[in-house]
Design a protein around this motif. Structure first.
Motif, PDB file in Angstrom:
ATOM      1  N   ILE A   1       3.073  11.367   1.059  1.00  0.00           N
ATOM      2  CA  ILE A   1       2.849  10.009   0.576  1.00  0.00           C
ATOM      3  C   ILE A   1       4.107   9.194   0.832  1.00  0.00           C
ATOM      4  CG2 ILE A   1       3.594  10.519  -1.794  1.00  0.00           C
ATOM      5  CD1 ILE A   1       1.567   8.397  -2.728  1.00  0.00           C
ATOM      6  N   THR A   2       3.934   7.959   1.273  1.00  0.00           N
ATOM      7  CA  THR A   2       5.038   7.004   1.338  1.00  0.00           C
ATOM      8  C   THR A   2       4.655   5.792   0.504  1.00  0.00           C
ATOM      9  OG1 THR A   2       4.230   5.894   3.340  1.00  0.00           O
ATOM     10  CG2 THR A   2       5.720   7.764   3.638  1.00  0.00           C
ATOM     11  N   GLU A   3       5.609   5.281  -0.236  1.00  0.00           N
ATOM     12  CA  GLU A   3       5.376   4.148  -1.116  1.00  0.00           C
ATOM     13  C   GLU A   3       5.699   2.833  -0.408  1.00  0.00           C
ATOM     14  OE1 GLU A   3       7.615   4.455  -4.707  1.00  0.00           O
ATOM     15  OE2 GLU A   3       7.114   6.565  -5.038  1.00  0.00           O
ATOM     16  N   GLY A   4       5.014   1.797  -0.839  1.00  0.00           N
ATOM     17  CA  GLY A   4       5.437   0.451  -0.534  1.00  0.00           C
ATOM     18  C   GLY A   4       5.362   0.015   0.898  1.00  0.00           C
ATOM     19  N   SER A   5       4.377   0.487   1.659  1.00  0.00           N
ATOM     20  CA  SER A   5       4.202   0.009   3.024  1.00  0.00           C
ATOM     21  C   SER A   5       3.419  -1.299   3.002  1.00  0.00           C
ATOM     22  CB  SER A   5       3.425   1.032   3.859  1.00  0.00           C
ATOM     23  OG  SER A   5       4.036   2.304   3.801  1.00  0.00           O
TER      24      SER A   5
ATOM     25  N   THR B   1       0.828  -1.198   0.000  1.00  0.00           N
ATOM     26  CA  THR B   1       0.000   0.000   0.000  1.00  0.00           C
ATOM     27  C   THR B   1       0.864   1.250   0.000  1.00  0.00           C
ATOM     28  OG1 THR B   1      -0.113   0.154   2.413  1.00  0.00           O
ATOM     29  CG2 THR B   1      -1.816  -1.159   1.314  1.00  0.00           C
ATOM     30  N   HIS B   2       0.336   2.296  -0.643  1.00  0.00           N
ATOM     31  CA  HIS B   2       0.875   3.638  -0.458  1.00  0.00           C
ATOM     32  C   HIS B   2       0.110   4.269   0.700  1.00  0.00           C
ATOM     33  CE1 HIS B   2       2.964   3.057  -4.120  1.00  0.00           C
ATOM     34  NE2 HIS B   2       1.956   3.333  -4.943  1.00  0.00           N
ATOM     35  N   SER B   3       0.806   4.968   1.541  1.00  0.00           N
ATOM     36  CA  SER B   3       0.175   5.641   2.671  1.00  0.00           C
ATOM     37  C   SER B   3       0.103   7.140   2.373  1.00  0.00           C
ATOM     38  CB  SER B   3       0.986   5.395   3.951  1.00  0.00           C
ATOM     39  OG  SER B   3       0.424   6.084   5.049  1.00  0.00           O
ATOM     40  N   TRP B   4      -1.092   7.724   2.539  1.00  0.00           N
ATOM     41  CA  TRP B   4      -1.343   9.124   2.209  1.00  0.00           C
ATOM     42  C   TRP B   4      -1.821   9.908   3.433  1.00  0.00           C
ATOM     43  CZ3 TRP B   4      -1.250  11.982  -2.363  1.00  0.00           C
ATOM     44  CH2 TRP B   4      -1.137  11.280  -3.583  1.00  0.00           C
ATOM     45  N   PHE B   5      -1.476  11.173   3.442  1.00  0.00           N
ATOM     46  CA  PHE B   5      -2.181  12.141   4.288  1.00  0.00           C
ATOM     47  C   PHE B   5      -2.159  13.486   3.590  1.00  0.00           C
ATOM     48  CE2 PHE B   5      -2.473  15.580   7.386  1.00  0.00           C
ATOM     49  CZ  PHE B   5      -3.686  15.252   7.988  1.00  0.00           C
ATOM     50  N   THR B   6      -3.301  14.164   3.600  1.00  0.00           N
ATOM     51  CA  THR B   6      -3.352  15.546   3.124  1.00  0.00           C
ATOM     52  C   THR B   6      -4.244  16.340   4.062  1.00  0.00           C
ATOM     53  OG1 THR B   6      -3.655  16.957   1.164  1.00  0.00           O
ATOM     54  CG2 THR B   6      -5.322  15.249   1.537  1.00  0.00           C
ATOM     55  N   GLY B   7      -3.793  17.531   4.441  1.00  0.00           N
ATOM     56  CA  GLY B   7      -4.563  18.310   5.395  1.00  0.00           C
ATOM     57  C   GLY B   7      -3.998  19.702   5.602  1.00  0.00           C
ATOM     58  N   PHE B   8      -4.503  20.389   6.623  1.00  0.00           N
ATOM     59  CA  PHE B   8      -4.043  21.745   6.902  1.00  0.00           C
ATOM     60  C   PHE B   8      -4.136  22.013   8.394  1.00  0.00           C
ATOM     61  CE2 PHE B   8      -8.420  21.716   5.447  1.00  0.00           C
ATOM     62  CZ  PHE B   8      -9.116  22.411   6.428  1.00  0.00           C
ATOM     63  N   THR B   9      -3.404  23.015   8.852  1.00  0.00           N
ATOM     64  CA  THR B   9      -3.327  23.337  10.273  1.00  0.00           C
ATOM     65  C   THR B   9      -4.133  24.588  10.603  1.00  0.00           C
ATOM     66  OG1 THR B   9      -1.354  24.729  10.022  1.00  0.00           O
ATOM     67  CG2 THR B   9      -0.995  22.366  10.384  1.00  0.00           C
ATOM     68  N   ASN B  10      -4.353  24.777  11.920  1.00  0.00           N
ATOM     69  CA  ASN B  10      -5.111  25.927  12.429  1.00  0.00           C
ATOM     70  C   ASN B  10      -6.442  26.032  11.687  1.00  0.00           C
ATOM     71  OD1 ASN B  10      -3.105  26.538  14.262  1.00  0.00           O
ATOM     72  ND2 ASN B  10      -2.163  28.096  12.964  1.00  0.00           N
ATOM     73  N   VAL B  11      -7.314  25.087  11.985  1.00  0.00           N
ATOM     74  CA  VAL B  11      -8.522  24.862  11.200  1.00  0.00           C
ATOM     75  C   VAL B  11      -9.388  26.108  11.071  1.00  0.00           C
ATOM     76  CG1 VAL B  11     -10.612  23.459  11.021  1.00  0.00           C
ATOM     77  CG2 VAL B  11      -8.483  22.436  11.866  1.00  0.00           C
ATOM     78  N   ASP B  12      -9.503  26.908  12.117  1.00  0.00           N
ATOM     79  CA  ASP B  12     -10.359  28.096  12.071  1.00  0.00           C
ATOM     80  C   ASP B  12      -9.762  29.214  11.221  1.00  0.00           C
ATOM     81  OD1 ASP B  12     -12.230  26.880  13.704  1.00  0.00           O
ATOM     82  OD2 ASP B  12     -11.359  27.674  15.549  1.00  0.00           O
ATOM     83  N   ASN B  13      -8.453  29.223  11.092  1.00  0.00           N
ATOM     84  CA  ASN B  13      -7.763  30.220  10.273  1.00  0.00           C
ATOM     85  C   ASN B  13      -6.567  29.527   9.619  1.00  0.00           C
ATOM     86  OD1 ASN B  13      -7.037  32.660   9.117  1.00  0.00           O
ATOM     87  ND2 ASN B  13      -5.876  33.336  10.916  1.00  0.00           N
ATOM     88  N   PRO B  14      -6.815  28.712   8.593  1.00  0.00           N
ATOM     89  CA  PRO B  14      -5.806  27.789   8.070  1.00  0.00           C
ATOM     90  C   PRO B  14      -4.472  28.455   7.739  1.00  0.00           C
ATOM     91  CG  PRO B  14      -7.934  27.264   7.142  1.00  0.00           C
ATOM     92  CD  PRO B  14      -8.107  28.542   7.913  1.00  0.00           C
ATOM     93  N   GLU B  15      -3.405  27.765   8.135  1.00  0.00           N
ATOM     94  CA  GLU B  15      -2.055  28.295   7.955  1.00  0.00           C
ATOM     95  C   GLU B  15      -1.234  27.453   6.988  1.00  0.00           C
ATOM     96  OE1 GLU B  15       1.827  29.645  10.619  1.00  0.00           O
ATOM     97  OE2 GLU B  15       0.167  28.598  11.568  1.00  0.00           O
TER      98      GLU B  15
END
Length: 449
Positions: A424-428, A404-418
């Protein structure tokens, strides 16, 4: 006159930067190639001149910025920002008296300095967190589009590019010359559920009434989609389906979608489209049509099938969500100065396109916050900063086993995104599907703490 103005002003940068332009060498005869720095003035690339006049392009950070800064070699050419900013680096805006003196003395002028948006400390943190795993990390500012870090591994040392060229260029197993951040083409796994969710919201105004009972898998037309780890999620609405990353529920959602409308939503999010980028990139691909079988629709809806995307494109989609639906044009160069630091030009943030309405972005933001607060991204909860995001695992078969490839996408300071971050990491193997989430947390901790 119009022809001359077009080619000497409007298109000068493009033609000088072109690898087919033989006049590049004539620029280099009169100008010592300028430096490239990070946003804090740390030198990322410079030309060292020996006593005998020999010039050597030197990269103080070695492999750390290999793909984004690239390399400049007289025989091999140039890549990355070394190529994109070639015109600026071979232009000198030194004080005119100094240039006159250099002309009389037969001395080269010093080229201008390209000041990037990159942050060397954050780049180092991203590289350290990714470690020896194949993959990529991108960090951007949510409200400006400034790219603060871009890491791709495996990498290479641009100081040794000529001596190692044959090995690097023939290594098909590791592809160290490939910038996985922009040109990697991956099955998106569950991060694609962002697209499926938006498509469902657009087609069903009563999406908040969606209901599904997850029994751990779904079977339609002899195609069975299991939930990760065989988890039985029970009764879910759209929010909890998203937070739990329920494959069964999303396969069910996909079967309820009008396919042409689904495609329209994907293309609104830049699939099958050009991307705003100064670096080479691979387009995301969405291939469903009215002839697609049930199995393909189910697989696509939960991020498998034939859909592909780059980490860079997922970062752009995430940035638009964080920024209220408007994608800010991403950029890597903050300013250009002469070698003494006098500013020649400065880039400013500008919008590229509206990918969704502010109401749609707000709803997706809420769902992404639920992923961290109560779902598959809970490892990021309870920190000194808030995070919203989407986790993902994308299965594929290698020669030896299912990986599997492992993914994460997101953002910080949800109320005022920064910050926007995509990893992504390959081959887990299946037991470490959350690896990208942990890597993102390590990088963000380094930045905030």
């Amino acid at each position: 006159m119009g022809y001359l103005v077009y080619f000497t002003v409007a298109r000068a940068n493009t033609f000088v930067n072109s690898p087919y332009n033989q006049r590049q060498e004539s620029f280099a005869k009169n100008v010592v190639r300028g430096s490239i720095t990070d946003r804090n003035g740390n030198i990322l690339a410079e030309t060292q001149v020996a006593d005998d006049g020999t010039e050597t392009r030197y990269y103080p950070y070695g492999s750390l910025f290999a793909h984004v800064i690239g390399y400049n070699d007289p025989q091999l050419g140039r890549t990355g920002l070394e190529s994109v900013e070639n015109f600026e680096l071979l232009t000198s805006n030194a004080f005119f008296v100094e240039k006159i003196q250099n002309e009389f003395n037969g001395t080269k002028n010093q080229g201008d300095t390209v000041v990037t948006t990159l942050d060397a400390d954050l780049q180092q943190a991203a590289s350290d967190a990714l470690g020896n795993f194949k993959g990529a990390v991108i960090v951007m500012e949510a409200d400006t589009g400034k790219i603060l870090a871009m890491v791709s591994k495996p990498d290479f040392d641009p100081n040794q590019i000529a001596s190692n060229w044959e090995t690097l260029n023939t290594d098909e197993t590791n592809s160290p010359l490939l910038n996985r951040a922009t040109s990697g083409s991956y099955a998106p796994g569950s991060v694609f559920k962002i697209v499926t969710t938006l498509a469902y919201m657009r087609q069903y105004s009563n999406y908040s009434d969606y209901s599904y009972d997850c029994a751990g898998s779904i079977t339609v037309d002899n195609t069975t989609i299991p939930c990760a780890g065989g988890n039985v999620h029970g009764h879910e609405d759209l929010r909890s389906s998203f937070a739990n990353s329920c494959n069964s529920s999303f396969a069910n959602l996909g079967l309820q979608l009008d396919i042409e409308g689904y495609r329209d939503t994907a293309e609104d999010l830049l699939f099958n489209s050009q991307l705003p980028s100064v670096l080479d990139y691979t387009k995301g691909s969405f291939v469903l049509d009215e002839e697609s079988p049930t199995s393909e629709i189910m697989m696509t809806a939960m991020g498998q099938g034939r859909t592909t995307v780059s980490p860079y494109q997922m970062a752009l989609i995430t940035q638009a969500i964080a920024n209220g639906g408007t994608l800010m044009e991403p950029y890597l160069v903050d300013s250009v100065t002469n070698y003494t630091g006098t500013e020649v030009r400065r880039n400013v943030p500008k919008s590229y396109a509206r990918l969704m309405t502010s109401a749609e972005a707000s709803q997706l933001k809420e769902y992404m916050a639920a992923v961290v607060n109560e779902g598959t991204g809970s490892v990021l909860a309870g920190r000194s900063y808030t995070v919203a995001g989407k986790t993902g695992t994308a299965e594929y078969s290698s020669e030896s086993s299912d990986m599997t490839h492992s993914w994460f996408t997101g953002f910080t300071n949800v109320d005022n995104p920064e910050l926007v971050i995509t990893v992504i990491t390959e081959g887990s193997d299946g037991s470490v599907g959350g690896r990208a989430v942990s890597i993102a947390g390590t990088i963000l901790d380094s930045y905030y703490n």
